[in-house]
Structure formats: structure tokens, C-alpha cells
Scaffold this motif. Structure first.
Motif, PDB file in Angstrom:
ATOM      1  N   LEU A 293       0.809  -1.217   0.000  1.00 22.86           N
ATOM      2  CA  LEU A 293       0.000   0.000   0.000  1.00 22.86           C
ATOM      3  C   LEU A 293       0.845   1.271   0.000  1.00 22.86           C
ATOM      4  N   ALA A 294       2.157   1.130   0.080  1.00 18.20           N
ATOM      5  CA  ALA A 294       3.024   2.308   0.032  1.00 18.20           C
ATOM      6  C   ALA A 294       3.015   2.892  -1.382  1.00 18.20           C
ATOM      7  N   GLY A 295       3.134   4.190  -1.488  1.00 20.93           N
ATOM      8  CA  GLY A 295       3.197   4.823  -2.799  1.00 20.93           C
ATOM      9  C   GLY A 295       1.842   5.318  -3.269  1.00 20.93           C
ATOM     10  N   PRO A 296       1.827   6.049  -4.375  1.00 19.43           N
ATOM     11  CA  PRO A 296       0.601   6.716  -4.833  1.00 19.43           C
ATOM     12  C   PRO A 296      -0.497   5.764  -5.290  1.00 19.43           C
ATOM     13  N   ARG A 297      -0.147   4.536  -5.686  1.00 21.65           N
ATOM     14  CA  ARG A 297      -1.176   3.599  -6.162  1.00 21.65           C
ATOM     15  C   ARG A 297      -1.776   2.770  -5.035  1.00 21.65           C
ATOM     16  N   GLY A 298      -1.235   2.890  -3.838  1.00 20.45           N
ATOM     17  CA  GLY A 298      -1.624   2.023  -2.734  1.00 20.45           C
ATOM     18  C   GLY A 298      -2.875   2.469  -2.018  1.00 20.45           C
ATOM     19  N   ARG A 299      -4.007   2.337  -2.663  1.00 24.87           N
ATOM     20  CA  ARG A 299      -5.281   2.782  -2.095  1.00 24.87           C
ATOM     21  C   ARG A 299      -6.125   1.574  -1.704  1.00 24.87           C
ATOM     22  N   LEU A 300      -6.685   1.615  -0.509  1.00 24.45           N
ATOM     23  CA  LEU A 300      -7.567   0.551  -0.042  1.00 24.45           C
ATOM     24  C   LEU A 300      -9.014   0.887  -0.368  1.00 24.45           C
ATOM     25  N   LEU A 301      -9.724  -0.068  -0.957  1.00 27.88           N
ATOM     26  CA  LEU A 301     -11.150   0.091  -1.214  1.00 27.88           C
ATOM     27  C   LEU A 301     -11.992  -0.571  -0.127  1.00 27.88           C
ATOM     28  N   TRP A 302     -11.432  -1.583   0.502  1.00 26.64           N
ATOM     29  CA  TRP A 302     -12.109  -2.319   1.591  1.00 26.64           C
ATOM     30  C   TRP A 302     -11.102  -3.292   2.165  1.00 26.64           C
ATOM     31  N   GLU A 303     -11.210  -3.595   3.456  1.00 34.50           N
ATOM     32  CA  GLU A 303     -10.355  -4.630   4.029  1.00 34.50           C
ATOM     33  C   GLU A 303     -10.956  -5.174   5.308  1.00 34.50           C
ATOM     34  N   GLU A 304     -10.546  -6.387   5.651  1.00 31.07           N
ATOM     35  CA  GLU A 304     -10.809  -6.960   6.965  1.00 31.07           C
ATOM     36  C   GLU A 304      -9.719  -7.982   7.248  1.00 31.07           C
ATOM     37  N   THR A 305      -9.363  -8.129   8.499  1.00 35.49           N
ATOM     38  CA  THR A 305      -8.391  -9.133   8.924  1.00 35.49           C
ATOM     39  C   THR A 305      -9.035  -9.986  10.001  1.00 35.49           C
ATOM     40  N   VAL A 306      -8.962 -11.292   9.827  1.00 37.27           N
ATOM     41  CA  VAL A 306      -9.528 -12.206  10.818  1.00 37.27           C
ATOM     42  C   VAL A 306      -8.446 -13.182  11.257  1.00 37.27           C
TER      43      VAL A 306
END
Length: 448
Positions: free
Chosen positions: A256-269
């Protein structure tokens, strides 16, 4: 005693409707046979040979080979339900004997009670065909391919002869890759491994991250496994790691580092074992799933799937961005919104071959992408477009992925012979000789 289900009976319809693969579910076998045990298989196969009937064997219902119109479907799911732990060192249960009607999901849930497991795929639906086609799964980078866990194979050859082979026996190699063409496998004895807690990071990210994703994944430890599914504009990520999670956190931060590193959704289980992992699919809220049950078997969308592997002389290293751009172009051309391109990371312990892996020669592949082409049942033009797109994807990706993984089959494809050649490589002539000996009347699917 063998149960016989005939067209027009409710039980016949229910049996076919329970199949996962939509092409198999929409088929019309002459009869469905549900034997109560292995002793009934020899007479059934000899009867099929005498009457000139093709036999389709169903263990989990996830392959197009598990049923077919006009032949006999041999449904092992009701009668082959045995599952028994075997004592290993110091009296501890370290091996399991499992019969062919048990799904992988049922197996890992049963093993969890004993604190053990075996490498499973991204779905628990397949039966023992998952193991016998190689067994690529998220835990494979740590523990190896599922075929490496096979210690004994119980089977009935196509000619009706019962046989039990240990993993190192001379002919056992052919069953770990080409079993559906040679024999009906009735039970496997598998080496288990300790059950372990896992962390799963699920995320939606822009498709511009596909190239960086492949570069970063190449340097990951065996404890991590990256799986992805591509749609126009975005990628669904399904990343597994040991429960400590530090390597997973570093991978997430680097991606996710850098200009392209955009999160649209996430979850960690975090889960206690792989049997508790969330499914490998787009988040419900993004897919608009209704929660209703499956469509009637004859109205389900149809599909064809091909899995690809790197040959020994191929590597994605250095061409990650070119391959990513190609994949984005291919998914943008899909003829149906349900067509998919997805991939599983391999490497790690999966690159270490089983005792004899001739029937699965591409075990050193770093990735296994698979392409799913979808069309509406009865839409001949849509079916033609779907197959044209799938074959175009295959040809375009061949410079990167020249091998084929036969977890799925396209027996009616004019390129099925080419798929067999790319799956089995130089051992195909030897498999043909075994086919002539083991299944002389061609009762089981043809190896051509």
C-alpha cells in the motif's frame, strides 16, 4: 447394495442438483449408481464395459468429469463416508484413512478435533479429486502439495481389478495426477500436520497494484500465501499467514506504500485453523449477493475452467508489469460479467516434489492462475464467445504459463488433447500405455 437412480425420479434430480459444477449438474446420465462399498465397483465397471457404457465418477461434484449425458454416473458420496485416524509415532494419530465420498471441508473439520490437518484448497467443496490432481492450496507453501501427503491409495482399476498401492510403489505415480483416467480411487491414507492458527487479510485494492503484488510476493516467506481475483479496476486479495502476523503486516504496508496504494475495503480475521477461514470470494456487500439458494440445475449459468502453471523454463520474475497489463486487458474483454481470472501463489514447500511427481510435472511453478468462462445455458452464441475468450486468455498467457493444471477438465473442448499434453508433458505416452492396461475397454474418461 448399489442404489440405482433413474431419470424422472426425485432422487435423481436431487443428486444432480447437488453437484457443484454447473455443466455436470445440467447433464442427463442414463442412470446414477450409488454403490455401498468398494466390493460393488468391480462388477459395475465390468458391466459397463460389457454394455459399452461410459462411467463418470463423482467424489466431490466439482469437476465436469463427475457426470455426463448418456453414460453412467458413479456417485461415491453416499456410500464412501469412512474416516479413521491411524496411530503414528508414540501412539499419536498422525495419519488418516479417508474414503472418497468425504469432502475436503469435512475432512479438515474432522481432523481439527485431533489438532491435525492436511493442506486444503481455497474451497472445502472438492472431494479426493483435489488431492489426486496435485492439491494446490494456501497451506502448501508451508507443508507442500497435498499429493505429497499421500501414503496409500485404494482403488479399483477401469477393468474392475481392486488394488492397493503404497506411495512409493511403481505405478502409484500415475494416480497422483491422472487418476480419473485410470481407476476409481476409493480411499486415501494421508499424512497429517499440526493444526495451526492463521491470520487472513482480505482486501479490495486497485488493479494497478497487480504488478507490485507479484514482485512483493516473490520474496515472501513460506508462512505467507497470496491469492487474488481480478475484475476490471480492482483486485480482491485473500492473503494467509501464521498467527504472529508480522510478515503479513510488512507485506500489507509495502503493497500500500506509494501513490497507487489505495484501499477500497479490508478486513483481517484470526482463526484457530484453516477450517474456519472465510471464503475466497468478493465481499458480499460488493457483489450484491442475495443470499438465496442455488438456481435450478438446468438454469444455472454454465462454465469452463482452465488452470495454468509455469513450466520449469518459465518465470514471472522481471516481467511482472507486462503480465499485469496483459491480465488487465484480458479481464476487460470478458464476454460475461461472471467470467473470472484468479490466481494462487505456489512456491515454498510446493516446489519440493513428492516421491515421484511425473504426473504433476509443474510443481515448481510460482503461480497458478485460472480462467473461468461463463455463459447462460441455452445461449449458443454466448457459449462460443466464452470459449473464444478463454482460449484467447490461455494463448496470451502461454509465454508466462505454458503448463496446465488438470484440477478442472474440458473434455468436450477441441483443445482437450493439447491440455493433456501441457499437463502431463513427457510422461503422457507412459500414461497411455497404463490406460490400455488398466482400462482396456475405455470405461473411464479418455486420455486423448
Amino acid at each position: 447394495m448399489t442404489t440405482v437412480l433413474l431419470p424422472g425420479e426425485d432422487a435423481y434430480e436431487r443428486c444432480l442438483a447437488s453437484l457443484f459444477h454447473p455443466v455436470a449438474a445440467a447433464s442427463a446420465p442414463e442412470r446414477i449408481l450409488q454403490p455401498a462399498g468398494a466390493a460393488e465397483l468391480g462388477p459395475l465397471l465390468r458391466q459397463a464395459a460389457g454394455e459399452g457404457r461410459a462411467v463418470h465418477v463423482c467424489s466431490g461434484g466439482c469437476s465436469a468429469l463427475c457426470s455426463g449425458s448418456g453414460g453412467w454416473m458413479l456417485d461415491l458420496r453416499p456410500g464412501f463416508r469412512g474416516l479413521r485416524m491411524l496411530e503414528g509415532r508414540e501412539g499419536r494419530p498422525q495419519q488418516v484413512r479417508v474414503e472418497a465420498g468425504v469432502s475436503m471441508g469435512e475432512l479438515v473439520r474432522a481432523l481439527a478435533i485431533h489438532g491435525r490437518t492436511v493442506p486444503q484448497g481455497l474451497s472445502g467443496a472438492p472431494g479426493m479429486g483435489y488431492v489426486l490432481s496435485g492439491g494446490i492450496g494456501p497451506l502448501g507453501r508451508r507443508h507442500g502439495l497435498a499429493i505429497a501427503a499421500v501414503r496409500q491409495i485404494e482403488l479399483v482399476r477401469g477393468d474392475g481389478q481392486a488394488q492397493t498401492l503404497a506411495a512409493g510403489d511403481a505405478e502409484a505415480w500415475a494416480l497422483t495426477g491422472a487418476a480419473p483416467f485410470l481407476a476409481v480411487v476409493t480411499a486415501l491414507t494421508l499424512e497429517t500436520v499440526p493444526r495451526q492458527p492463521l491470520r487472513c487479510w482480505r482486501a479490495l485494492v486497485p488493479d494497478a497494484l497487480l504488478g507490485p503484488l507479484h514482485r512483493l510476493a516473490a520474496g515472501l516467506p513460506r508462512d505467507l500465501c497470496v491469492n487474488w481475483q481480478l475484475e476490471p479496476g480492482r483486485i480482491y486479495l485473500h492473503v494467509l499467514a501464521g498467527d504472529s502476523g508480522s510478515d503479513l503486516d510488512r507485506f500489507r504496508a509495502a503493497l500500500l506504500a506509494g501513490p497507487r496504494g489505495r484501499l477500497l475495503w479490508e478486513e483481517t480475521v484470526t482463526v484457530a485453523g484453516q477450517e474456519q477461514l472465510p471464503p475466497f470470494r468478493w465481499p458480499r456487500q460488493d457483489r450484491g449477493e442475495s443470499g438465496h439458494g442455488p438456481a435450478p440445475r438446468r438454469s444455472r449459468p454454465q462454465q469452463a475452467v482452465i488452470g495454468l502453471l509455469e513450466r520449469a523454463d518459465q518465470s514471472l520474475s522481471g516481467s511482472e508489469e507486462r503480465c499485469a497489463e496483459l491480465l488487465r486487458s484480458l479481464i476487460a474483454q470478458r464476454p460475461h460479467p461472471a467470467c473470472q481470472i484468479a490466481s494462487q501463489q505456489m512456491g515454498g514447500a510446493m516446489a519440493e516434489p513428492a516421491a515421484d511427481s511425473r504426473a504433476f510435472p509443474h510443481h515448481r511453478s510460482g503461480w497458478k492462475p485460472w480462467i473461468t468462462a461463463v455463459w447462460e445455458r441455452g445461449d449458443a452464441e454466448g457459449e462460443a464467445r466464452a470459449h473464444y475468450w478463454l482460449d484467447g486468455c490461455w494463448d496470451a498467457l502461454a509465454p508466462h504459463f505454458g503448463g496446465v493444471h488438470l484440477a478442472q477438465h474440458r473434455p468436450d473442448s477441441p483443445r482437450h488433447g493439447e491440455e493433456l499434453e501441457r499437463a502431463f508433458g513427457p510422461c503422457l505416452p507412459e500414461l497411455h500405455r497404463m490406460k490400455t492396461s488398466w482400462d482396456p475397454h475405455g470405461v473411464l474418461p479418455p486420455l486423448v
